[in-house]
Design a protein around this motif. Sequence first.
Motif, PDB file in Angstrom:
ATOM      1  N   SER A   1      51.784  34.504  33.854  1.00  0.00           N
ATOM      2  CA  SER A   1      52.050  34.619  32.419  1.00  0.00           C
ATOM      3  C   SER A   1      50.917  33.978  31.608  1.00  0.00           C
ATOM      4  O   SER A   1      50.443  34.533  30.614  1.00  0.00           O
ATOM      5  N   ARG A   2      50.472  32.808  32.056  1.00  0.00           N
ATOM      6  CA  ARG A   2      49.376  32.107  31.361  1.00  0.00           C
ATOM      7  C   ARG A   2      48.089  32.935  31.439  1.00  0.00           C
ATOM      8  O   ARG A   2      47.373  33.080  30.438  1.00  0.00           O
ATOM      9  N   PHE A   3      47.802  33.498  32.612  1.00  0.00           N
ATOM     10  CA  PHE A   3      46.589  34.310  32.761  1.00  0.00           C
ATOM     11  C   PHE A   3      46.650  35.562  31.881  1.00  0.00           C
ATOM     12  O   PHE A   3      45.632  35.998  31.339  1.00  0.00           O
ATOM     13  N   LEU A   4      47.841  36.153  31.746  1.00  0.00           N
ATOM     14  CA  LEU A   4      47.996  37.329  30.880  1.00  0.00           C
ATOM     15  C   LEU A   4      47.690  36.964  29.426  1.00  0.00           C
ATOM     16  O   LEU A   4      46.999  37.701  28.720  1.00  0.00           O
TER      17      LEU A   4
ATOM     18  N   ASP B   1      49.618  39.753  43.915  1.00  0.00           N
ATOM     19  CA  ASP B   1      49.760  38.918  45.112  1.00  0.00           C
ATOM     20  C   ASP B   1      49.295  37.506  44.751  1.00  0.00           C
ATOM     21  O   ASP B   1      48.106  37.272  44.540  1.00  0.00           O
ATOM     22  N   ASN B   2      50.244  36.579  44.657  1.00  0.00           N
ATOM     23  CA  ASN B   2      49.923  35.222  44.241  1.00  0.00           C
ATOM     24  C   ASN B   2      49.887  34.254  45.421  1.00  0.00           C
ATOM     25  O   ASN B   2      50.159  33.065  45.269  1.00  0.00           O
TER      26      ASN B   2
ATOM     27  N   THR C   1      44.171  35.208  41.825  1.00  0.00           N
ATOM     28  CA  THR C   1      45.248  35.736  40.983  1.00  0.00           C
ATOM     29  C   THR C   1      44.705  36.137  39.615  1.00  0.00           C
ATOM     30  O   THR C   1      45.023  37.212  39.104  1.00  0.00           O
ATOM     31  N   ARG C   2      43.855  35.287  39.036  1.00  0.00           N
ATOM     32  CA  ARG C   2      43.277  35.594  37.717  1.00  0.00           C
ATOM     33  C   ARG C   2      42.466  36.887  37.774  1.00  0.00           C
ATOM     34  O   ARG C   2      42.568  37.737  36.877  1.00  0.00           O
ATOM     35  N   THR C   3      41.694  37.059  38.841  1.00  0.00           N
ATOM     36  CA  THR C   3      40.876  38.271  38.998  1.00  0.00           C
ATOM     37  C   THR C   3      41.762  39.516  39.047  1.00  0.00           C
ATOM     38  O   THR C   3      41.445  40.544  38.432  1.00  0.00           O
ATOM     39  N   GLN C   4      42.890  39.428  39.771  1.00  0.00           N
ATOM     40  CA  GLN C   4      43.822  40.563  39.852  1.00  0.00           C
ATOM     41  C   GLN C   4      44.362  40.930  38.471  1.00  0.00           C
ATOM     42  O   GLN C   4      44.487  42.110  38.147  1.00  0.00           O
ATOM     43  N   ILE C   5      44.695  39.908  37.666  1.00  0.00           N
ATOM     44  CA  ILE C   5      45.255  40.146  36.330  1.00  0.00           C
ATOM     45  C   ILE C   5      44.235  40.836  35.432  1.00  0.00           C
ATOM     46  O   ILE C   5      44.539  41.823  34.752  1.00  0.00           O
TER      47      ILE C   5
END
Length: 198
Positions: free
Chosen positions: A17-20, A176-177, A184-188
């Motif tokens: 949520s924070r990364f989004l 995938d966390n 994870t940040r890269t995936q977002i």
Amino acid sequence: MRIGLTGGIASGKSTVSRFLREAGAFVSDADEAARKVVLPGTPALDGIVAAFGRSLLLPDGMLDRAALGRVVFGDPDKLRQLESILHPAIRGYMKDEMDRAEAESPGRLIVADIPLLYETGQDKAYDGVLVVHVPHGLQVMRLMERNGMDEAEAERRIGLQMSLDEKKRRADWVVDNSGSLEDTRTQIVRWMTELPPA
């Protein structure tokens, strides 16, 4: 687009949520909404007091969440009564918040962060669902570490929700966390660039 975001306890949903948010999405948080809708003077708090009594109010007029928990814990009828007051208020609050965000920034990605999205049947209200997933063993380990509980209690808590594997099966997209925060940040960031324009 309006996307539902969900996961499971100790899956890292708040991190996603924070990364989004950092990547530019507007995030409406169900847990935050649940706190706002029971502030003094709100219809939901008035409804809770009418249903369960004034003894649930603290001296400053705020809801005594611990006392309320004791009242509804283990009593399915009282829990249903509480949910019938809270759930419509939370959904209404989030809808208003998302409508405002959409009006202010047309085309911005709107995300509804809802822990029990599938369990409460809200997944159909969104254009798609993003699930934060970790393997079961890692979820158990993280919950034990985070909350200082033993394995049996961690398994019990996780068992109260739909399994992450089932949520993954139903998801439109999966994060995938289980790796590093950077992974994870890269995936977002990649996921947001691949979404179709609004």
